[in-house]
Scaffold this motif. Structure first.
Motif, PDB file in Angstrom:
ATOM      1  N   ILE A   1      -4.233 -24.152 -30.032  1.00 23.18           N
ATOM      2  CA  ILE A   1      -5.356 -23.639 -29.935  1.00 23.18           C
ATOM      3  C   ILE A   1      -5.278 -22.012 -30.051  1.00 23.18           C
ATOM      4  CG2 ILE A   1      -7.372 -22.547 -28.599  1.00 23.18           C
ATOM      5  CD1 ILE A   1      -7.101 -25.640 -26.762  1.00 23.18           C
TER       6      ILE A   1
ATOM      7  N   SER B   1      -9.966 -17.316 -27.113  1.00 24.79           N
ATOM      8  CA  SER B   1      -9.628 -18.368 -27.655  1.00 24.79           C
ATOM      9  C   SER B   1      -8.819 -18.994 -26.394  1.00 24.79           C
ATOM     10  CB  SER B   1      -8.827 -18.366 -28.752  1.00 24.79           C
ATOM     11  OG  SER B   1      -9.160 -17.563 -29.851  1.00 24.79           O
TER      12      SER B   1
ATOM     13  N   ALA C   1      -6.286 -19.978 -33.454  1.00 31.85           N
ATOM     14  CA  ALA C   1      -6.991 -18.866 -33.307  1.00 31.85           C
ATOM     15  C   ALA C   1      -6.469 -17.635 -34.007  1.00 31.85           C
ATOM     16  CB  ALA C   1      -7.408 -18.418 -31.687  1.00 31.85           C
TER      17      ALA C   1
ATOM     18  N   VAL D   1     -11.453 -25.397 -33.327  1.00 26.78           N
ATOM     19  CA  VAL D   1     -11.435 -24.067 -32.464  1.00 26.78           C
ATOM     20  C   VAL D   1     -11.072 -23.058 -33.574  1.00 26.78           C
ATOM     21  CG1 VAL D   1      -9.669 -22.734 -31.156  1.00 26.78           C
ATOM     22  CG2 VAL D   1     -10.194 -24.997 -30.453  1.00 26.78           C
TER      23      VAL D   1
ATOM     24  N   ILE E   1     -13.977 -19.943 -33.537  1.00 35.13           N
ATOM     25  CA  ILE E   1     -13.108 -18.484 -33.562  1.00 35.13           C
ATOM     26  C   ILE E   1     -13.896 -17.966 -34.558  1.00 35.13           C
ATOM     27  CG2 ILE E   1     -11.320 -16.921 -32.937  1.00 35.13           C
ATOM     28  CD1 ILE E   1     -12.220 -18.679 -30.633  1.00 35.13           C
TER      29      ILE E   1
END
Lengths: 832, 243
Positions: free
Chosen positions: A809, A745, A813, A709, A713
Motif C-alpha cells: 500500500i 495511505s 502511494a 490504493v 490516493i
C-alpha cells in the motif's frame, strides 16, 4: 444526445485522470479475460480428453448400472437405436461390454476395467485408435487380441506381441479366463484409461463374459458438447423408465466438480475485478463532479433538471467503464490469441495437471464470445452503479449552494460547530483529509479488508488441505519413508521381496527414526460373486503398524486386525459400498504370487475404516490383511516387500537427512530408502501447485489492492492539488508533502489491514473445528485428499500478508505522494 | 535561463537594508503554441520596511511579479534577491525554507487549508518551523485576537465569512514574523469597511514591526495609503512614485 456529448467532453476534460482509471479498468479486464480463457481452455481440454478417450458425451445404460455396474444390468442396442436415430445432435454411437478383470503376466498383475468395443464404430465416438503409439488398433476379425495403455504394459512387463492373462467374473458368477496377444499400445494422457483399462473386441468380450446380445452401455457422441442437456432430456423422454441416460457431467463427476471449482475461482477474481472497477470509476466521477460543482449550479440555475444532470454523470461512468472494457478485451484477446497458439506451460505441476485429467502440462486458453459479452453487460452495469452515488449526490444540489461550491446537505457557513485541535497537526491534517470523501475511503478500506480477510481464510484452507493430505497419505499408506527395492515403487511385483527382519532392529536405532514396521504390498482384485474392484492390498503387523500409521484409529465399523488373524481383512468404507459388503461378509482376493501364479483366497471383513478421503482415495483403493496372510498369499515365506518408517519429525529437511542416514546403513545395494516425497510425488506436486496457486492469488490480490490504493490516493492528491500548492507556498518542504500523503495511505492501509486480518482470523477460527466441506475439485488422483478441510492458521499465513500488504500500500502511494511533492506552487494554486 | 554571472555581480553590490531586489526580470508563459509575455525586463529594489503597492490594469504583470519575488515561480530571465539570498541559486527545499522563515503570503482568494480550523491554519507555519505545540498555540491565538477573530479560532474556513477568512490569512502571514509580506489584491473580495480595517492592520504592522509589505491592488483607498506606488503596464514598470 446533448447530454451524451456533454458527458463525453467532461470525460476528456482531465485526460490523465481519465487515462489512469481506464488503464486500471483495462488491466483488470485483461487479467480477467486471460484467467477466464485459461480456465475455459483447461476445462475444455480436460473434458474433451476424457470424453474423447473413453466416456463419450453421453452414455445409455440399463437403469441402475451406473450405481452398480454389473453384467446383470444390461441392455440391447436395438432397443435404444430408434431413440438415437431421432436425435438431431447425435453424430455417432457405439456399443460396449465392460467388466472388472485382473490382467497379469508372469511379472505382474493389475486390476482393470476390460472393455469389449466395436472396432468399426468405436472410432466414431472416441479417438483411442488415433492414440496408438506401438502396434495397431483392434480389428473386427481379431481373435484373442488386446490393446493396453503404455503405462499398464510397462507395469506388466509386456510389449506388442506379448501375451497377457485375463481373469474375470463372468455373467452368472462363473470365472472367465483367457489369454490375449497385445496388438497395440496407446497413450491417451488420461491416467485412468492408460493405467486401469484394456480393450478387446466386442465378440471376444461376449465370449469371456458369457453374454449374448446384451451390452452394458451405448456410448454417444454429439455434434457439440453444449447440446448434451437437450439431448439427454429428449432421450430420457423417448426411452422408458428402464434406462438411464447420463451426460459426461454425471459420468465424470470429478471433472464436473473441477470445472465447477475453476468457475468458482473465476467468479472470485471477477468480484475482485468489479470491486476495483467500481472504486476506480466512482473515484473519477466523484472527483470530477466535486470540482465541477459550480458548473452544476450554473446548469441548474439555467433550468437543467436534476434528472438531466443525473443522466449526464452516469454517462461519464459508462464511457470510462466501456473504454476500459474495450481496451481490456482487445489486450486480453491478443494475449489469449498468443497463448492459444503457443500454450501456457505448467512444467512443475504437469503431473498434477495430468492427474486432473487434462492431457498434458500445457494448457491452451480459449476465448468464448459469450463470456466476453457477459463481461461487457456486467461491466456496463458496474460502471453505471459506480457513478450512481456521485450522480444522485449532484442531482440533489440546490442551485445557489452549488454556485457557492457547497455539497448537497452541507451546512452553510454560519454553522457554529467548533473543532477540537490536538498536538499532532500533521496527523490531524492526514486524518481529516482521509474523511473528506468518506464514501471513497470506506470503499477503499472495504476492498483491502475483504481482500485480506478472504486471502487469509483461503490460505488457511490451503494449508489445512495439504497438511491433512500429507498426514492422511503418510499416516495410512506410506509412513514417512520406506525401505524397498527401487523398482518395487512402480512395479509392485512380489519378485522384489527381500528378507526384512534383520533390518527391523537395525533401522529402529538410526537417529531420527521413531518406528519401523514390515509390510507386504501388492495390487490385487477384490470381489464378491458378481463384482470386483482393484485394490492395493497391504499386509501389516497389527502391533508394529500402529507405530507408523494410524489406520487402526480410522476403523469405524468392526475391528482392527489382530496378531493371529489369518483370514481377516480391513477395507475402506467406500470400497465396501462399491462391493456392497459389510463387516462379517466374505470377499475373494485374487493376486499374483512371487512365482507368477494367480492365487485366490477368501477373507472375512473384520472392519471398515474411514479416513475421509474422497474420490479414488484410500477409502476406495486400499485393503489391509495381516503380514503372514499376505506372505502366504504371495508365497513369500518370511520375506517382505517393504519396510515402513515413522520419523520423529516430518519436515522436509529432517526426512531427507534421516533417509540419507538410512541409506548409509543399508548393506544391500538393491535396497533403498525413499522419503514420502519420493513415494507420493502427486502429494508433493499438489503441495507445490497449491503454493503456486496461493502465490498467484496473493499477487492478483495485492496488485489489485495496490491499484485501488494508488487510484484513491492519486484522486485524493489530484483533487487537492491547490491545497498542496498552498502548503508549498507557505514553506512546506516537498518531503513534508510526501510524508503527509504517505501518512494518509498508512492510516488507511494499517486500519484496513488490521480489520482484514481480524476478519480472516475470525472466519478461519469459526471453521477450524467444523471444517469446510469441499467437493473433489478434480484432485481425486492425489492419495490422502479428504472431503472436510480443517483450516489451519499459521503465523506466516497471517502475519505474512498483514506485513506485506501495508508495504504494498505504501509503495502504491509513493507515486501520488512524490507527484504531489513535485508540484510547482503557483501552478498548483491555480489548479481548479 | 537565469543569468548566474549577472546574479553574482549584482549580489555583491546589494545593500544590506534592501528587502527585495529584482534585476531584468522577464517571464514568458507558453499557452499551447502561443507565447505570452507576462513580465518584460523589470528591475526593482524595495528597501526594508517599505509599504509598496503594485498597481496597473489586469494582465499588467502585478501577480507575476509578486509570485517571482515570493519564490513561487521561476523567471524566464533575470535575477531575484530576498534580503541577501539570491533565489536563482537555491534548490526547491531551500526556497521552501526561505518562504517559511522570511516571507508571509496573503492571497486574493484566502487560500486556507479547508480541513484545518482558523487557529490550526495559523499554527501550521509555526509547526513547520518546529515550534513546540504550547508556544505555537499561544502565538496563533494571539495573532487571531490581534486581528479581531476572537471566537472564531476553532471554526473551519467554510464556517467563516470572506473578511474573517482574509484576516486569518493575514494572521497566518504575520505569525511567523517574516521580514517580507506579499499580498495579492488583499482587499479585492472584501467590503469597504472590512477592507479599511485590514489596511489599518497592515499599516500598523508595517509601522510597529517594520515588516516590508509589497502588495498588488486596484483599490484607490489602499493606493492612497501606500508610501510607494509602482505602476505596471504590459509587463513593464511605467511609473515608480514615492510619497
Amino acid at each position: 444526445m446533448r447530454f451524451l456529448s456533454l458527458a463525453w467532453r467532461n470525460t476528456l476534460r482531465n485526460p490523465r485522470r481519465t487515462g489512469l482509471t481506464i488503464a486500471a479498468v483495462s488491466l483488470g479486464v485483461t487479467a480477467l479475460v486471460l484467467a477466464w480463457a485459461l480456465l475455459d481452455g483447461g476445462n475444455a481440454q480436460m473434458i474433451e480428453n476424457m470424453t474423447d478417450s473413453y466416456t463419450g458425451h453421453m452414455q445409455i445404460h440399463r437403469r441402475g448400472y451406473e450405481d452398480d455396474p454389473s453384467l446383470e444390468t444390461v441392455l440391447t442396442a436395438a432397443a435404444v437405436a430408434p431413440a438415437l436415430m431421432g436425435s438431431g445432435h447425435v453424430i455417432a454411437s457405439t456399443e460396449r461390454l465392460e467388466n472388472r478383470a485382473l490382467i497379469s503376466t508372469e511379472q505382474n498383475a493389475r486390476g482393470i476395467i476390460l472393455a469389449g468395443v466395436d472396432p468399426e464404430h468405436e472410432p466414431g465416438v472416441t479417438r483411442l485408435d488415433r492414440k496408438i503409439n506401438e502396434g495397431r488398433y483392434l480389428r473386427l476379425e481379431d481373435t484373442r487380441a488386446i490393446i493396453l495403455g503404455q503405462t499398464l504394459a510397462k507395469t506388466l512387463g509386456v510389449t506388442v506381441g506379448g501375451e497377457v492373462a485375463v481373469v474375470t467374473q463372468a455373467r452368472f458368477g462363473s470365472v472367465g479366463a483367457s489369454l490375449y496377444e497385445v496388438v497395440g499400445l496407446y497413450d491417451t494422457g488420461n491416467e485412468m484409461v492408460d493405467n486401469m483399462q484394456a480393450f478387446i473386441t466386442l465378440d471376444e468380450a461376449r465370449e469371456l463374459f458369457d453374454v449374448n446380445d446384451e451390452r452394458t452401455s451405448v456410448v454417444v457422441k454429439l455434434d457439440q458438447r453444449d447440446a448434451v442437456a437437450g439431448v439427454q432430456s429428449t432421450l430420457g423422454r423417448e426411452l422408458q423408465d428402464g434406462y438411464e441416460v447420463l451426460s459426461w457431467r454425471q459420468l465424470l463427476p470429478s471433472v464436473a466438480q473441477a470445472v465447477g471449482f475453476h468457475e468458482a475461482v473465476t467468479v472470485v477474481i471477477l468480484v475482485f475485478l468489479f470491486g476495483i472497477v467500481t472504486i476506480g470509476v466512482a473515484n473519477v466521477v466523484l472527483m470530477s463532479v466535486t470540482e465541477r460543482r459550480r458548473e452544476f449550479g450554473i446548469m441548474l440555475s439555467l433550468g437543467t433538471t436534476p434528472w438531466q444532470i443525473f443522466r449526464s454523470i452516469v454517462y461519464e461512468g459508462v464511457y470510462i467503464g466501456g473504454i476500459g472494457l474495450a481496451i481490456g478485451v482487445l489486450l486480453g484477446g491478443a494475449l489469449v490469441g498468443y497463448f492459444a497458439h503457443y500454450g501456457i506451460h505448467f512444467k512443475d505441476a504437469s503431473g498434477i495437471i495430468k492427474a486432473m485429467q487434462a492431457e498434458t502440462g500445457v494448457i491452451y486458453p480459449t476465448l468464448r464470445w459469450g463470456t466476453v459479452a457477459l463481461m461487457g453487460v456486467v461491466m456496463f452495469f458496474v460502471a453505471m452503479m459506480a457513478s450512481l452515488y456521485p450522480a444522485i449526490k449532484t442531482a440533489r444540489l440546490a442551485p445557489l449552494d452549488a454556485l457557492h461550491g457547497l455539497t448537497a446537505g452541507q451546512a452553510p457557513t454560519n454553522t457554529q460547530r467548533e473543532y477540537k485541535s490536538g498536538r499532532f497537526l500533521l496527523l490531524q491534517l492526514a486524518l481529516r483529509n482521509i474523511w473528506r470523501q468518506p464514501v471513497r475511503t470506506r470503499l477503499t478500506m472495504a476492498v483491502i479488508t475483504l481482500s485480506l480477510g478472504a486471502f487469509i481464510f483461503l490460505s488457511s484452507i490451503a494449508i489445512g488441505y495439504y497438511s491433512q493430505t500429507i498426514e492422511n497419505a503418510t499416516g495410512t499408506i506410506t509412513g514417512d519413508a520406506q525401505v524397498l527395492q527401487a523398482a518395487f515403487k512402480s512395479d509392485m511385483n512380489a519378485n522384489l521381496a527381500f528378507a526384512g527382519n534383520p533390518l527391523l532392529d537395525q533401522l529402529s536405532h538410526v537417529p531420527g527414526v521413531q518406528a519401523v514396521s514390515p509390510r507386504v504390498q501388492t495390487q490385487a482384485l477384490i470381489g464378491i460373486a458378481n463384482r470386483s474392484e482393484p485394490v492395493l492390498l497391504i499386509g501389516i503387523s497389527p502391533t508394529l503398524e500402529p507405530q507408523v500409521t494410524f489406520i487402526n484409529k480410522a476403523v469405524r465399523q468392526g475391528r482392527y486386525l489382530m496378531e493371529g488373524d489369518s483370514r481377516d481383512i480391513v477395507i475402506g468404507v467406500k470400497l465396501a459400498e462399491l462391493l456392497r459388503v459389510g463387516v462379517g461378509e466374505k470377499v475373494v482376493i485374487n493376486a499374483q504370487d512371487r512365482n507368477g501364479n494367480l492365487n485366490s483366497e477368501a477373507f472375512v471383513i473384520a472392519g471398515l475404516f474411514d479416513t475421509g478421503s474422497q474420490g479414488h482415495g484410500i477409502d476406495r483403493l486400499v485393503g489391509y490383511i495381516t503380514l503372514p496372510s499376505a506372505q502366504h498369499l504371495l508365497a513369500l515365506d518370511d520375506d517382505i516387500t517393504n519396510l515402513s518408517l515413522r520419523f520423529t519429525q516430518r519436515d522436509d529437511d529432517h526426512v531427507l537427512r534421516v533417509v540419507q542416514q538410512i541409506n548409509a546403513h543399508l548393506g544391500d545395494p538393491k535396497l533403498t530408502a525413499m522419503s514420502w516425497q519420493a513415494l507420493l510425488p502427486e502429494v508433493v506436486q499438489m503441495r507445490a501447485l497449491i503454493k503456486k496457486s496461493l502465490l498467484f492469488v496473493v499477487t492478483i490480490v495485492f496488485v489489485m489492492v495496490a491499484i485501488v490504493v494508488m487510484n484513491t490516493i492519486l484522486m485524493s492528491v489530484l483533487e487537492r492539488t491547490r491545497e498542496f500548492g498552498i502548503m508549498l507556498a507557505l514553506g512546506s518542504s516537498p518531503s513534508l508533502v510526501v510524508r503527509l500523503v504517505m501518512l494518509e495511505s498508512a492510516a488507511i492501509g494499517l486500519f484496513a489491514t488490521a480489520l482484514g486480518t481480524m476478519l480472516g482470523v475470525v472466519i478461519t477460527l469459526i471453521h477450524v473445528t467444523s471444517g469446510v466441506n469441499m467437493a473433489a475439485h478434480g484432485l481425486t488422483a492425489v492419495p490422502g485428499v479428504t472431503n472436510v478441510i480443517h483450516p489451519q492458521l499459521t503465523v506466516l499465513g497471517v502475519l505474512g500478508p498483514a506485513v506485506i500488504l501495508p508495504v504494498v500500500i505504501l509503495l502504491a502511494a509513493l507515486y501520488p505522494a512524490v507527484r504531489a511533492s513535485r508540484l510547482a506552487p503557483i501552478k498548483a494554486m491555480h489548479q481548479v | 535561463m537565469p543569468n548566474h554571472k549577472a546574479a553574482a555581480t549584482a549580489g555583491a553590490t546589494t545593500d544590506t537594508t534592501m528587502a527585495v531586489r529584482v534585476v531584468d526580470l522577464s517571464k514568458i508563459y507558453q499557452q499551447g503554441t502561443i507565447e505570452v509575455t507576462a513580465l518584460q525586463h523589470v528591475s526593482l529594489e524595495v528597501a526594508a520596511g517599505e509599504f509598496t503597492a503594485l498597481v496597473g490594469p489586469s494582465g499588467s504583470g502585478k501577480t507575476t511579479l509578486l509570485n517571482l519575488i515570493g519564490a513561487l515561480d521561476v523567471p524566464t530571465v533575470g535575477e531575484r534577491w530576498v534580503g541577501e539570498e539570491s533565489l536563482n541559486a537555491l534548490s526547491r527545499a531551500q526556497l521552501a525554507r526561505l518562504r517559511l522563515h522570511k516571507i508571509g503570503f496573503v492571497f486574493q482568494d484566502y487560500s486556507l487549508l479547508p480541513v484545518l480550523t482558523a487557529i490550526e491554519n495559523v499554527e501550521y507555519v509555526l509547526q513547520l518551523q518546529g515550534i513546540a505545540s504550547q508556544e505555537r498555540r499561544q502565538r496563533a491565538n494571539a495573532a487571531l485576537l490581534e486581528l479581531g477573530l476572537d471566537g472564531c479560532q476553532h471554526r473551519l474556513p467554510t464556517q467563516l465569512s470572506g473578511g474573517q477568512q482574509q484576516r486569518v490569512t493575514i494572521a497566518r502571514a504575520m505569525v511567523a514574523e517574516p521580514v517580507l509580506v506579499l499580498a495579492d489584491e488583499p482587499t479585492a473580495n472584501l467590503d469597504s469597511d472590512t477592507g479599511a480595517a485590514l489596511l489599518a492592520t497592515m499599516l500598523e504592522l508595517n509601522c510597529r514591526k517594520g515588516i516590508t509589505f509589497i502588495f498588488s491592488t486596484h483599490d484607490p483607498m489602499v493606493m492612497r495609503h501606500a508610501k510607494r506606488v509602482v505602476r505596471l503596464q504590459d509587463g513593464r514598470i511605467v511609473e515608480d512614485k514615492t510619497s
